[in-house]
Design a protein around this motif. Structure first.
Motif, PDB file in Angstrom:
ATOM      1  N   LYS A  41       0.839  -1.204   0.000  1.00 10.15           N
ATOM      2  CA  LYS A  41       0.000   0.000   0.000  1.00 10.15           C
ATOM      3  C   LYS A  41       0.877   1.258   0.000  1.00 10.15           C
ATOM      4  CE  LYS A  41      -4.032  -2.183   2.003  1.00 10.15           C
ATOM      5  NZ  LYS A  41      -4.336  -2.804   0.763  1.00 10.15           N
ATOM      6  N   LYS A  42       2.123   1.114   0.464  1.00  6.68           N
ATOM      7  CA  LYS A  42       3.042   2.252   0.534  1.00  6.68           C
ATOM      8  C   LYS A  42       4.192   2.154  -0.467  1.00  6.68           C
ATOM      9  CE  LYS A  42       2.120   3.023   5.388  1.00  6.68           C
ATOM     10  NZ  LYS A  42       1.668   4.347   5.611  1.00  6.68           N
ATOM     11  N   GLN A  43       4.428   0.962  -1.010  1.00  4.34           N
ATOM     12  CA  GLN A  43       5.609   0.728  -1.845  1.00  4.34           C
ATOM     13  C   GLN A  43       5.249  -0.234  -2.970  1.00  4.34           C
ATOM     14  OE1 GLN A  43       9.080   1.738  -0.963  1.00  4.34           O
ATOM     15  NE2 GLN A  43       9.201   1.262  -3.122  1.00  4.34           N
ATOM     16  N   THR A  44       5.614   0.088  -4.205  1.00  6.09           N
ATOM     17  CA  THR A  44       5.373  -0.831  -5.312  1.00  6.09           C
ATOM     18  C   THR A  44       6.356  -1.986  -5.213  1.00  6.09           C
ATOM     19  OG1 THR A  44       4.595   0.983  -6.703  1.00  6.09           O
ATOM     20  CG2 THR A  44       5.207  -1.067  -7.814  1.00  6.09           C
ATOM     21  N   LEU A  45       5.807  -3.209  -5.230  1.00  6.20           N
ATOM     22  CA  LEU A  45       6.613  -4.416  -5.068  1.00  6.20           C
ATOM     23  C   LEU A  45       6.481  -5.354  -6.256  1.00  6.20           C
ATOM     24  CD1 LEU A  45       5.602  -5.456  -1.417  1.00  6.20           C
ATOM     25  CD2 LEU A  45       7.623  -4.143  -2.102  1.00  6.20           C
ATOM     26  N   LEU A  46       7.594  -5.935  -6.648  1.00 10.19           N
ATOM     27  CA  LEU A  46       7.618  -7.100  -7.520  1.00 10.19           C
ATOM     28  C   LEU A  46       8.233  -8.194  -6.669  1.00 10.19           C
ATOM     29  CD1 LEU A  46       7.348  -8.694 -10.137  1.00 10.19           C
ATOM     30  CD2 LEU A  46       9.544  -7.715 -10.866  1.00 10.19           C
ATOM     31  N   VAL A  47       7.449  -9.203  -6.338  1.00 13.71           N
ATOM     32  CA  VAL A  47       7.856 -10.221  -5.373  1.00 13.71           C
ATOM     33  C   VAL A  47       8.073 -11.563  -6.076  1.00 13.71           C
ATOM     34  CG1 VAL A  47       7.182 -11.465  -3.283  1.00 13.71           C
ATOM     35  CG2 VAL A  47       6.506  -9.071  -3.574  1.00 13.71           C
ATOM     36  N   ALA A  48       9.229 -12.160  -5.855  1.00 13.08           N
ATOM     37  CA  ALA A  48       9.497 -13.515  -6.335  1.00 13.08           C
ATOM     38  C   ALA A  48       8.881 -14.479  -5.329  1.00 13.08           C
ATOM     39  CB  ALA A  48      10.995 -13.749  -6.460  1.00 13.08           C
ATOM     40  N   TRP A  49       7.777 -15.105  -5.718  1.00 17.46           N
ATOM     41  CA  TRP A  49       7.064 -16.031  -4.827  1.00 17.46           C
ATOM     42  C   TRP A  49       7.533 -17.447  -5.121  1.00 17.46           C
ATOM     43  CZ3 TRP A  49       3.627 -15.272  -0.867  1.00 17.46           C
ATOM     44  CH2 TRP A  49       2.981 -16.415  -0.392  1.00 17.46           C
ATOM     45  N   PRO A  50       8.114 -18.109  -4.134  1.00 16.37           N
ATOM     46  CA  PRO A  50       8.648 -19.464  -4.343  1.00 16.37           C
ATOM     47  C   PRO A  50       7.564 -20.517  -4.194  1.00 16.37           C
ATOM     48  CG  PRO A  50       9.092 -18.743  -2.113  1.00 16.37           C
ATOM     49  CD  PRO A  50       8.368 -17.611  -2.785  1.00 16.37           C
ATOM     50  N   GLY A  51       6.857 -20.794  -5.243  1.00 13.14           N
ATOM     51  CA  GLY A  51       5.789 -21.776  -5.133  1.00 13.14           C
ATOM     52  C   GLY A  51       5.022 -21.928  -6.415  1.00 13.14           C
ATOM     53  N   GLU A  52       3.724 -22.126  -6.263  1.00 15.31           N
ATOM     54  CA  GLU A  52       2.880 -22.410  -7.425  1.00 15.31           C
ATOM     55  C   GLU A  52       1.632 -21.538  -7.398  1.00 15.31           C
ATOM     56  OE1 GLU A  52       1.961 -26.550  -7.142  1.00 15.31           O
ATOM     57  OE2 GLU A  52       4.045 -27.163  -7.380  1.00 15.31           O
ATOM     58  N   TYR A  53       1.003 -21.438  -8.570  1.00 20.75           N
ATOM     59  CA  TYR A  53      -0.262 -20.719  -8.712  1.00 20.75           C
ATOM     60  C   TYR A  53      -1.200 -21.611  -9.512  1.00 20.75           C
ATOM     61  CZ  TYR A  53      -3.626 -17.223 -10.313  1.00 20.75           C
ATOM     62  OH  TYR A  53      -4.776 -16.526 -10.580  1.00 20.75           O
ATOM     63  N   HIS A  54      -2.406 -21.772  -8.977  1.00 23.25           N
ATOM     64  CA  HIS A  54      -3.383 -22.586  -9.684  1.00 23.25           C
ATOM     65  C   HIS A  54      -4.784 -22.127  -9.296  1.00 23.25           C
ATOM     66  CE1 HIS A  54      -4.916 -26.061 -11.810  1.00 23.25           C
ATOM     67  NE2 HIS A  54      -5.645 -26.384 -10.755  1.00 23.25           N
ATOM     68  N   GLU A  55      -5.552 -21.737 -10.296  1.00 19.59           N
ATOM     69  CA  GLU A  55      -6.954 -21.361 -10.111  1.00 19.59           C
ATOM     70  C   GLU A  55      -7.169 -20.386  -8.957  1.00 19.59           C
ATOM     71  OE1 GLU A  55      -9.429 -24.844 -10.003  1.00 19.59           O
ATOM     72  OE2 GLU A  55      -8.715 -25.533 -11.946  1.00 19.59           O
ATOM     73  N   GLY A  56      -6.411 -19.297  -8.957  1.00 20.09           N
ATOM     74  CA  GLY A  56      -6.612 -18.247  -7.967  1.00 20.09           C
ATOM     75  C   GLY A  56      -6.019 -18.504  -6.599  1.00 20.09           C
ATOM     76  N   VAL A  57      -5.213 -19.542  -6.474  1.00 17.67           N
ATOM     77  CA  VAL A  57      -4.588 -19.872  -5.192  1.00 17.67           C
ATOM     78  C   VAL A  57      -3.075 -19.987  -5.402  1.00 17.67           C
ATOM     79  CG1 VAL A  57      -4.410 -21.592  -3.344  1.00 17.67           C
ATOM     80  CG2 VAL A  57      -6.637 -21.103  -4.376  1.00 17.67           C
ATOM     81  N   ILE A  58      -2.315 -19.280  -4.550  1.00 22.62           N
ATOM     82  CA  ILE A  58      -0.869 -19.466  -4.584  1.00 22.62           C
ATOM     83  C   ILE A  58      -0.491 -20.357  -3.408  1.00 22.62           C
ATOM     84  CG2 ILE A  58      -0.309 -17.333  -5.789  1.00 22.62           C
ATOM     85  CD1 ILE A  58       0.394 -16.060  -3.128  1.00 22.62           C
ATOM     86  N   SER A  59       0.588 -21.092  -3.594  1.00 19.88           N
ATOM     87  CA  SER A  59       1.018 -21.992  -2.530  1.00 19.88           C
ATOM     88  C   SER A  59       2.528 -21.914  -2.367  1.00 19.88           C
ATOM     89  CB  SER A  59       0.580 -23.428  -2.824  1.00 19.88           C
ATOM     90  OG  SER A  59       1.198 -23.891  -4.009  1.00 19.88           O
ATOM     91  N   HIS A  60       2.943 -22.412  -1.238  1.00 17.49           N
ATOM     92  CA  HIS A  60       4.361 -22.447  -0.898  1.00 17.49           C
ATOM     93  C   HIS A  60       4.599 -23.692  -0.056  1.00 17.49           C
ATOM     94  CE1 HIS A  60       8.323 -21.254   0.482  1.00 17.49           C
ATOM     95  NE2 HIS A  60       7.925 -21.495   1.710  1.00 17.49           N
ATOM     96  N   LEU A  61       5.654 -24.426  -0.335  1.00 16.26           N
ATOM     97  CA  LEU A  61       5.996 -25.606   0.441  1.00 16.26           C
ATOM     98  C   LEU A  61       7.012 -25.204   1.507  1.00 16.26           C
ATOM     99  CD1 LEU A  61       5.607 -28.653   0.739  1.00 16.26           C
ATOM    100  CD2 LEU A  61       7.557 -28.957  -0.796  1.00 16.26           C
ATOM    101  N   ARG A  62       6.635 -25.348   2.757  1.00 17.07           N
ATOM    102  CA  ARG A  62       7.534 -25.037   3.873  1.00 17.07           C
ATOM    103  C   ARG A  62       8.538 -26.176   3.961  1.00 17.07           C
ATOM    104  NH1 ARG A  62       4.393 -23.340   8.920  1.00 17.07           N
ATOM    105  NH2 ARG A  62       4.495 -21.268   8.064  1.00 17.07           N
ATOM    106  N   ARG A  63       9.779 -25.895   3.642  1.00 19.27           N
ATOM    107  CA  ARG A  63      10.817 -26.930   3.565  1.00 19.27           C
ATOM    108  C   ARG A  63      10.995 -27.695   4.864  1.00 19.27           C
ATOM    109  NH1 ARG A  63      15.800 -23.987   0.468  1.00 19.27           N
ATOM    110  NH2 ARG A  63      14.642 -23.355  -1.368  1.00 19.27           N
TER     111      ARG A  63
END
Length: 153
Positions: A112-134
């Motif tokens: 909301k205060k800063q424009t971000l481009l974030v590298a998300w380590p995971g997957e995207y499928h049908e409106g849901v992002i996920s991340h595997l906690r190692r």
């Protein structure tokens, strides 16, 4: 190079919205970091790693205020960079089980205060992002709305 141009356009568009954020999603080794570094070089955007804005040893004072304290600490660190766009990479600390943070909501607050481009380590499928906690093998899932997602393979 087409992906880089697509990202630039998405970041420009996102900067005009409430949640000024674009997620670059891909599995480890997919090239997210390389793309972010290339964009930093080409556009003069600021590349930063998660451990620089949320150090591993960071611990909030109270459980109930972790999310708010993390948002304040990260927002302050990013503001100090003085950049129009911040490229956030290697955000493993955001997923640390002991911190019990909600990474998507945390990023929304910051964006909301800063424009971000974030590298998300995971997957995207049908409106849901996920991340595997190692550490635990647990898959964390987060429904997404109103955030631009660019998926790379």
């Amino acid at each position: 190079m087409a992906i880089v141009q697509q990202i630039v356009e998405c970041v420009h568009d996102a900067a005009q919205t409430t949640d000024k954020m674009v997620l670059l999603i891909g599995a480890p080794g997919s090239g997210k970091s390389k793309i972010l570094r290339e964009l930093a070089s080409m556009r003069g955007w600021k590349y930063v790693e998660g451990k620089e804005v949320l150090p591993k040893e960071w611990r909030p004072t109270a459980h109930v205020s972790r999310q708010a304290e993390a948002a304040r600490a990260i927002t302050k660190a990013l503001a100090a960079l003085g950049a129009d766009v911040v490229l956030l990479d290697n955000m493993r600390n955001f997923f640390a089980a002991e911190l019990e943070l909600q990474p998507v909501e945390l990023l929304r607050t910051i964006s909301k205060k800063q424009t971000l481009l974030v590298a998300w380590p995971g997957e995207y499928h049908e409106g849901v992002i996920s991340h595997l906690r190692r550490a635990t093998g647990e898959r964390l899932e987060y429904p997404l709305t109103d955030i631009t997602v660019i998926q790379i393979d």
